[in-house]
Design a protein around this motif. Structure first.
Motif, mmCIF file in Angstrom:
data_model
loop_
_atom_site.group_PDB
_atom_site.id
_atom_site.type_symbol
_atom_site.label_atom_id
_atom_site.label_comp_id
_atom_site.label_asym_id
_atom_site.label_seq_id
_atom_site.Cartn_x
_atom_site.Cartn_y
_atom_site.Cartn_z
ATOM 1 N N ILE A 145 -3.299 6.079 -0.684
ATOM 2 C CA ILE A 145 -3.404 6.452 -2.082
ATOM 3 C C ILE A 145 -4.081 5.302 -2.810
ATOM 4 C CG2 ILE A 145 -2.116 6.991 -4.183
ATOM 5 C CD1 ILE A 145 0.133 8.042 -2.327
ATOM 6 N N LYS A 146 -5.136 5.620 -3.534
ATOM 7 C CA LYS A 146 -5.882 4.569 -4.221
ATOM 8 C C LYS A 146 -5.549 4.515 -5.680
ATOM 9 C CE LYS A 146 -9.580 4.759 -0.973
ATOM 10 N NZ LYS A 146 -10.926 4.695 -0.692
ATOM 11 N N THR A 190 0.850 -1.195 0.000
ATOM 12 C CA THR A 190 0.000 0.000 0.000
ATOM 13 C C THR A 190 0.884 1.243 0.000
ATOM 14 O OG1 THR A 190 -0.151 0.087 2.432
ATOM 15 C CG2 THR A 190 -1.882 -1.134 1.252
ATOM 16 N N SER A 191 0.327 2.352 -0.442
ATOM 17 C CA SER A 191 1.025 3.631 -0.463
ATOM 18 C C SER A 191 0.196 4.657 0.286
ATOM 19 C CB SER A 191 1.249 4.097 -1.908
ATOM 20 O OG SER A 191 2.079 3.195 -2.593
ATOM 21 N N TRP A 192 0.892 5.506 1.055
ATOM 22 C CA TRP A 192 0.249 6.502 1.898
ATOM 23 C C TRP A 192 0.910 7.848 1.677
ATOM 24 C CZ3 TRP A 192 -3.650 4.870 5.366
ATOM 25 C CH2 TRP A 192 -3.848 3.481 5.401
ATOM 26 N N SER A 193 0.131 8.908 1.773
ATOM 27 C CA SER A 193 0.632 10.261 1.584
ATOM 28 C C SER A 193 0.028 11.153 2.657
ATOM 29 C CB SER A 193 0.232 10.760 0.196
ATOM 30 O OG SER A 193 0.653 12.079 0.011
ATOM 31 N N GLY A 194 0.784 12.137 3.082
ATOM 32 C CA GLY A 194 0.248 13.049 4.091
ATOM 33 C C GLY A 194 1.311 14.009 4.569
ATOM 34 N N ALA A 195 1.296 14.275 5.881
ATOM 35 C CA ALA A 195 2.228 15.243 6.444
ATOM 36 C C ALA A 195 2.644 14.831 7.843
ATOM 37 C CB ALA A 195 1.596 16.633 6.474
ATOM 38 N N THR A 198 -7.795 3.294 9.836
ATOM 39 C CA THR A 198 -8.941 2.808 9.081
ATOM 40 C C THR A 198 -8.394 2.376 7.724
ATOM 41 O OG1 THR A 198 -9.490 4.948 8.088
ATOM 42 C CG2 THR A 198 -10.521 4.442 10.228
ATOM 43 N N ASN A 199 -9.246 1.915 6.853
ATOM 44 C CA ASN A 199 -8.779 1.513 5.522
ATOM 45 C C ASN A 199 -8.120 2.658 4.760
ATOM 46 O OD1 ASN A 199 -9.603 -1.130 5.787
ATOM 47 N ND2 ASN A 199 -11.623 -0.742 4.926
ATOM 48 N N ASP A 200 -8.499 3.898 5.071
ATOM 49 C CA ASP A 200 -8.025 5.050 4.292
ATOM 50 C C ASP A 200 -7.214 6.068 5.075
ATOM 51 O OD1 ASP A 200 -9.396 4.094 2.025
ATOM 52 O OD2 ASP A 200 -11.254 4.961 2.759
ATOM 53 N N HIS A 201 -7.108 5.922 6.397
ATOM 54 C CA HIS A 201 -6.465 6.953 7.207
ATOM 55 C C HIS A 201 -5.635 6.320 8.318
ATOM 56 C CE1 HIS A 201 -6.588 10.266 10.355
ATOM 57 N NE2 HIS A 201 -5.926 10.796 9.346
ATOM 58 N N LEU A 202 -4.452 6.898 8.555
ATOM 59 C CA LEU A 202 -3.539 6.393 9.574
ATOM 60 C C LEU A 202 -2.917 7.581 10.294
ATOM 61 C CD1 LEU A 202 -1.853 4.060 10.849
ATOM 62 C CD2 LEU A 202 -0.338 4.221 8.863
ATOM 63 N N THR A 203 -3.008 7.591 11.617
ATOM 64 C CA THR A 203 -2.392 8.637 12.419
ATOM 65 C C THR A 203 -1.408 7.989 13.393
ATOM 66 O OG1 THR A 203 -4.382 9.993 12.302
ATOM 67 C CG2 THR A 203 -2.779 10.584 13.987
#
Length: 135
Positions: A134-135, A39-44, A108-113
């Motif tokens: 990222i979907k 999976t790929s994740w994007s954020g700050a 969650t399936n779409d968010h990680l903190t």
């Protein structure tokens, strides 16, 4: 008789309030290495002590132990990670990610903190990562 009815109504109201005010974490799941697989994740990332308080980040989890992190304006870095319960730990070479374990605050399936040094009395040492899949 009126006192019994009044007490009964108050008791019923108290029970209803207890059930309604329960925290609903239905969307929050347990984070596992398998859930991050490919999976790929994007954020700050956010930290008071950084020159720029917020830094853009992208993480690609290649398998259940390895990945690649991209901080804006830095070269890509190969990382390793492990998850134990509510903690995720990155190797020490993972720029800004290494060191103390990260607490998995929400997943969650779409968010990680993730939060590092959460218990520190020095607010300048607390780091938060807010990532979206990222979907």
């Amino acid at each position: 008789m009126k006192t019994k009815n009044l007490i009964g109504i108050q008791l019923l109201f108290l029970i209803l309030v207890c059930f309604v005010s329960c925290d609903k974490d239905e969307d929050t799941k347990e984070l596992t290495p398998q859930a991050l697989y490919q999976t790929s994740w994007s954020g700050a990332g956010y930290c008071e002590s950084w020159t720029s308080k917020s830094k853009n980040i992208g993480i690609q989890f290649v398998d259940t132990q390895k990945g690649i992190v991209n901080w804006k304006n830095y070269d890509a870095i190969n990382i390793t990670f492990s998850i134990e319960g509510k903690y995720i730990t990155f190797n020490s070479d993972a720029l800004y990610l290494g060191g103390a374990p990260w607490v998995i605050k929400t997943y969650t399936n779409d968010h990680l903190t993730l939060v590092q040094n959460e218990a520190s009395p020095d607010i300048n040492k607390i780091i938060t990562l807010d990532l979206y899949k990222i979907k």
